[in-house]
Each structure stands twice: as structure tokens, then as C-alpha cells.
Write a protein that holds these residues in place. Sequence first.
Motif, PDB file in Angstrom:
ATOM      1  N   ILE A   1       3.347  -0.493   1.001  1.00  0.00           N
ATOM      2  CA  ILE A   1       3.396  -0.142   2.420  1.00  0.00           C
ATOM      3  C   ILE A   1       1.996  -0.385   2.984  1.00  0.00           C
ATOM      4  O   ILE A   1       1.077   0.402   2.759  1.00  0.00           O
ATOM      5  CB  ILE A   1       3.829   1.328   2.618  1.00  0.00           C
ATOM      6  CG1 ILE A   1       5.099   1.633   1.805  1.00  0.00           C
ATOM      7  CG2 ILE A   1       4.050   1.623   4.103  1.00  0.00           C
ATOM      8  CD1 ILE A   1       5.549   3.087   1.845  1.00  0.00           C
ATOM      9  N   GLU A   2       1.812  -1.491   3.649  1.00  0.00           N
ATOM     10  CA  GLU A   2       0.487  -1.952   4.093  1.00  0.00           C
ATOM     11  C   GLU A   2       0.646  -2.777   5.365  1.00  0.00           C
ATOM     12  O   GLU A   2       1.397  -3.754   5.372  1.00  0.00           O
ATOM     13  CB  GLU A   2      -0.143  -2.785   2.962  1.00  0.00           C
ATOM     14  CG  GLU A   2      -1.367  -3.595   3.324  1.00  0.00           C
ATOM     15  CD  GLU A   2      -2.528  -2.765   3.820  1.00  0.00           C
ATOM     16  OE1 GLU A   2      -2.669  -2.625   5.053  1.00  0.00           O
ATOM     17  OE2 GLU A   2      -3.280  -2.230   2.973  1.00  0.00           O
ATOM     18  N   ASP A   3      -0.013  -2.367   6.463  1.00  0.00           N
ATOM     19  CA  ASP A   3       0.192  -3.068   7.738  1.00  0.00           C
ATOM     20  C   ASP A   3      -0.686  -4.307   7.898  1.00  0.00           C
ATOM     21  O   ASP A   3      -0.461  -5.110   8.780  1.00  0.00           O
ATOM     22  CB  ASP A   3      -0.020  -2.113   8.914  1.00  0.00           C
ATOM     23  CG  ASP A   3      -1.405  -1.488   8.909  1.00  0.00           C
ATOM     24  OD1 ASP A   3      -1.889  -1.119   7.821  1.00  0.00           O
ATOM     25  OD2 ASP A   3      -2.002  -1.348   9.987  1.00  0.00           O
ATOM     26  N   GLU A   4      -1.719  -4.458   7.060  1.00  0.00           N
ATOM     27  CA  GLU A   4      -2.535  -5.678   7.147  1.00  0.00           C
ATOM     28  C   GLU A   4      -1.866  -6.766   6.311  1.00  0.00           C
ATOM     29  O   GLU A   4      -1.801  -6.662   5.085  1.00  0.00           O
ATOM     30  CB  GLU A   4      -3.956  -5.392   6.647  1.00  0.00           C
ATOM     31  CG  GLU A   4      -4.786  -4.609   7.652  1.00  0.00           C
ATOM     32  CD  GLU A   4      -6.082  -4.111   7.051  1.00  0.00           C
ATOM     33  OE1 GLU A   4      -7.006  -4.920   6.905  1.00  0.00           O
ATOM     34  OE2 GLU A   4      -6.158  -2.915   6.705  1.00  0.00           O
ATOM     35  N   PHE A   5      -1.383  -7.811   7.014  1.00  0.00           N
ATOM     36  CA  PHE A   5      -0.558  -8.820   6.366  1.00  0.00           C
ATOM     37  C   PHE A   5      -1.298  -9.528   5.225  1.00  0.00           C
ATOM     38  O   PHE A   5      -0.710  -9.789   4.181  1.00  0.00           O
ATOM     39  CB  PHE A   5      -0.062  -9.842   7.393  1.00  0.00           C
ATOM     40  CG  PHE A   5       1.056  -9.295   8.237  1.00  0.00           C
ATOM     41  CD1 PHE A   5       2.388  -9.587   7.936  1.00  0.00           C
ATOM     42  CD2 PHE A   5       0.785  -8.462   9.317  1.00  0.00           C
ATOM     43  CE1 PHE A   5       3.420  -9.066   8.707  1.00  0.00           C
ATOM     44  CE2 PHE A   5       1.817  -7.941  10.081  1.00  0.00           C
ATOM     45  CZ  PHE A   5       3.130  -8.239   9.782  1.00  0.00           C
TER      46      PHE A   5
ATOM     47  N   THR B   1     -10.412   2.052  -2.750  1.00  0.00           N
ATOM     48  CA  THR B   1     -11.071   1.852  -1.471  1.00  0.00           C
ATOM     49  C   THR B   1     -11.179   0.356  -1.192  1.00  0.00           C
ATOM     50  O   THR B   1     -11.544  -0.413  -2.082  1.00  0.00           O
ATOM     51  CB  THR B   1     -12.474   2.474  -1.522  1.00  0.00           C
ATOM     52  OG1 THR B   1     -12.339   3.838  -1.912  1.00  0.00           O
ATOM     53  CG2 THR B   1     -13.145   2.421  -0.165  1.00  0.00           C
ATOM     54  N   LYS B   2     -10.817  -0.033   0.049  1.00  0.00           N
ATOM     55  CA  LYS B   2     -10.936  -1.443   0.438  1.00  0.00           C
ATOM     56  C   LYS B   2     -12.403  -1.762   0.765  1.00  0.00           C
ATOM     57  O   LYS B   2     -13.056  -0.917   1.392  1.00  0.00           O
ATOM     58  CB  LYS B   2     -10.082  -1.716   1.673  1.00  0.00           C
ATOM     59  CG  LYS B   2      -8.598  -1.510   1.472  1.00  0.00           C
ATOM     60  CD  LYS B   2      -7.920  -1.682   2.827  1.00  0.00           C
ATOM     61  CE  LYS B   2      -6.473  -1.255   2.777  1.00  0.00           C
ATOM     62  NZ  LYS B   2      -5.865  -1.255   4.117  1.00  0.00           N
ATOM     63  N   PRO B   3     -12.916  -2.915   0.411  1.00  0.00           N
ATOM     64  CA  PRO B   3     -12.232  -3.966  -0.356  1.00  0.00           C
ATOM     65  C   PRO B   3     -12.275  -3.637  -1.853  1.00  0.00           C
ATOM     66  O   PRO B   3     -13.256  -3.099  -2.338  1.00  0.00           O
ATOM     67  CB  PRO B   3     -13.073  -5.205  -0.050  1.00  0.00           C
ATOM     68  CG  PRO B   3     -14.454  -4.657   0.205  1.00  0.00           C
ATOM     69  CD  PRO B   3     -14.279  -3.297   0.792  1.00  0.00           C
TER      70      PRO B   3
ATOM     71  N   LEU C   1       0.319   2.594  -1.192  1.00  0.00           N
ATOM     72  CA  LEU C   1       0.462   3.183   0.141  1.00  0.00           C
ATOM     73  C   LEU C   1      -0.866   3.136   0.888  1.00  0.00           C
ATOM     74  O   LEU C   1      -1.851   3.727   0.451  1.00  0.00           O
ATOM     75  CB  LEU C   1       0.925   4.637  -0.057  1.00  0.00           C
ATOM     76  CG  LEU C   1       1.172   5.521   1.141  1.00  0.00           C
ATOM     77  CD1 LEU C   1       2.223   4.933   2.058  1.00  0.00           C
ATOM     78  CD2 LEU C   1       1.622   6.897   0.648  1.00  0.00           C
ATOM     79  N   ASP C   2      -0.888   2.417   2.022  1.00  0.00           N
ATOM     80  CA  ASP C   2      -2.089   2.392   2.848  1.00  0.00           C
ATOM     81  C   ASP C   2      -2.183   3.721   3.601  1.00  0.00           C
ATOM     82  O   ASP C   2      -1.179   4.332   3.946  1.00  0.00           O
ATOM     83  CB  ASP C   2      -2.009   1.208   3.827  1.00  0.00           C
ATOM     84  CG  ASP C   2      -3.319   1.011   4.565  1.00  0.00           C
ATOM     85  OD1 ASP C   2      -4.385   1.319   4.002  1.00  0.00           O
ATOM     86  OD2 ASP C   2      -3.268   0.549   5.716  1.00  0.00           O
ATOM     87  N   LEU C   3      -3.416   4.165   3.833  1.00  0.00           N
ATOM     88  CA  LEU C   3      -3.614   5.452   4.506  1.00  0.00           C
ATOM     89  C   LEU C   3      -3.304   5.362   6.002  1.00  0.00           C
ATOM     90  O   LEU C   3      -2.552   6.163   6.545  1.00  0.00           O
ATOM     91  CB  LEU C   3      -5.056   5.912   4.280  1.00  0.00           C
ATOM     92  CG  LEU C   3      -5.415   7.305   4.777  1.00  0.00           C
ATOM     93  CD1 LEU C   3      -4.646   8.370   4.024  1.00  0.00           C
ATOM     94  CD2 LEU C   3      -6.912   7.542   4.622  1.00  0.00           C
ATOM     95  N   LYS C   4      -3.882   4.367   6.661  1.00  0.00           N
ATOM     96  CA  LYS C   4      -3.696   4.221   8.114  1.00  0.00           C
ATOM     97  C   LYS C   4      -2.590   3.212   8.388  1.00  0.00           C
ATOM     98  O   LYS C   4      -2.753   2.022   8.120  1.00  0.00           O
ATOM     99  CB  LYS C   4      -5.001   3.738   8.758  1.00  0.00           C
ATOM    100  CG  LYS C   4      -6.160   4.716   8.595  1.00  0.00           C
ATOM    101  CD  LYS C   4      -6.196   5.742   9.726  1.00  0.00           C
ATOM    102  CE  LYS C   4      -7.468   6.583   9.676  1.00  0.00           C
ATOM    103  NZ  LYS C   4      -7.464   7.556   8.551  1.00  0.00           N
ATOM    104  N   LEU C   5      -1.474   3.715   8.912  1.00  0.00           N
ATOM    105  CA  LEU C   5      -0.307   2.870   9.144  1.00  0.00           C
ATOM    106  C   LEU C   5       0.271   3.152  10.528  1.00  0.00           C
ATOM    107  O   LEU C   5       0.182   4.296  11.006  1.00  0.00           O
ATOM    108  CB  LEU C   5       0.782   3.185   8.114  1.00  0.00           C
ATOM    109  CG  LEU C   5       0.569   2.753   6.666  1.00  0.00           C
ATOM    110  CD1 LEU C   5       1.545   3.477   5.755  1.00  0.00           C
ATOM    111  CD2 LEU C   5       0.740   1.245   6.531  1.00  0.00           C
TER     112      LEU C   5
HETATM  113 CA    CA Z   1      -3.868   0.056   7.658  1.00  0.00          CA
END
Ligand code: CA
Length: 256
Positions: A32-36, A126-128, A76-80
Motif C-alpha cells: 500500500i504505497e501512493d508513490e508510483f 525509512t525512505k530512501p 504499508l506506507d505511513l502517509k497515504l
Molecule cells: Ca506516501
Amino acid sequence: MSFTFHIFNHNEPTHADEGEEPVMSQSKILVIEDEFDIAQLLKIHLSELCDQVQLVHDGEQGLNLALQQTWSAIILDLKLPKVDGLEICRRIRGQSDYVPILMLTAKSTELDRVLGLELGADDYLTKPFSVMELTARVKALLRRFDASQGYQKNQQEVNLNYAGLEVLTDQRTVKIDGKEVELTAKEFDLLHFFASNPDKVFNRTQLLDQVWGYGHDGYEHTVNSHMNRLRTKIEPNSNEPKYIKTVWGVGYKFIG
Ligand code: CA
């Protein structure tokens, strides 16, 4: 092994480490990640570790899929958009079935970390992040999932019968005074474990290891909440349990 895999993966050996357990055969990971771009990158590399990778780009759809299907692990991404990662994590952990969760965060503040783990995420990145780190973490999660499934495979196929309580192992059914009681998968596992080990006291960590199949001292409340629900279903009076007694300061035991 694809060309793309090598680009992002200079330091990783091309084969699994010698002697390492093979990852489960039918594994499904939900991302679940909004950055394609990140989602695509995850898909490429996670496809090397499991049979199926499902990508979802918003929290609402992600939450629905997380709850509707069985997953070997969830990234799971935190900010979605729509529903954020913490809320999704909370909702998944409100369910009875265990699924390992790896949280992705954009910044490594302690707050993010603590919130994520307190809500029941198993790990975070943590990204990256490097692909090597990602694959190592996900392999660990898949092994944890395998261990939680292993308990079910190892259960003895016998029926247990105690004063009015019947545990029919092969049918995964429980009856009280001949009447079937509806239990979730984990409630059944918990009761079956107790009924298979009458008069033995187990603390919450032992129950996590035996029934959930992984050792994590942060989730003792998981045992409490399952125990409360199980008791309301099987005990004639859950304030004075007849089958599973509380041993104060230690844990629980089943009275055979
Ligand atoms: Ca995000």
C-alpha cells in the motif's frame, strides 16, 4: 533474475544465502504505497521473494484489500491518501488473524517509529531504503508468517473432550454442551492449545510463541484481548471462568 534487479542490487548475492530456509511456496504480499515509482520498485524486488505482489495506491482500497484477503505480509506506507497508514495498521491489528506489517516512513522521527510499532507494525523502513535492507526485512517477515502458520500444521489431529467442552480438531469446531460455538481462527487455535495442555500454566509470551508462532514481548495485549473474547464465548460466566483460569501474576491455565 532480471536486469533491473541487478541495477538496484549491487551488494546482494544473486542466490539466497546457503542454508537459509526457503520462503513459503504460496506467498502474497500487499503493498500500500501512493508513490508510483516506489510501488513499482517494491513490486520488482518483492516478486523475487514471493508468488504474488499486489499494489494499491490509496489507503481506502488498501485497507479493504488488507481486511478481505489473507496476506503473507503487508508493506504499508505511513502517509497515504484517504486513510493513513497508522489507521490501516490499527484496523488490521483489530482483526484476529496475524499478518506481518512493514511500515514505510518518509522521515525517521522517533514519533513515527514509536507510533508505528505501538500500533502493531512488526518493523519499519525509512525512505530512501536500500534494496538489500528491504529484502532482508521482508524475508524476516515471511519467515515470521511461516512460523505462525506452522503451529496450525503441527497440531495433533485429535478431538478433546472436557466436562461439556468438545474441541473437534479436524473440523476446527468447538461445542459447549453439544451446541456449536462460533470462534475466529485464532480463538480456536488458542483454545485448542490450552485444551491440548491441560493443567499447565502459560504466560503471555509463551502463548504468543506457541499460538501466534512468533516471539514478541510487545504484543501481550493481543493475548489479553483474544482471551477476553474467547471467554465470553465459551465460559458460562466469564467473570468466574470454568475452563481457562487466570493464574495471577503469571498467565493462564486450562482446567481439564
Ligand atoms: Ca506516501
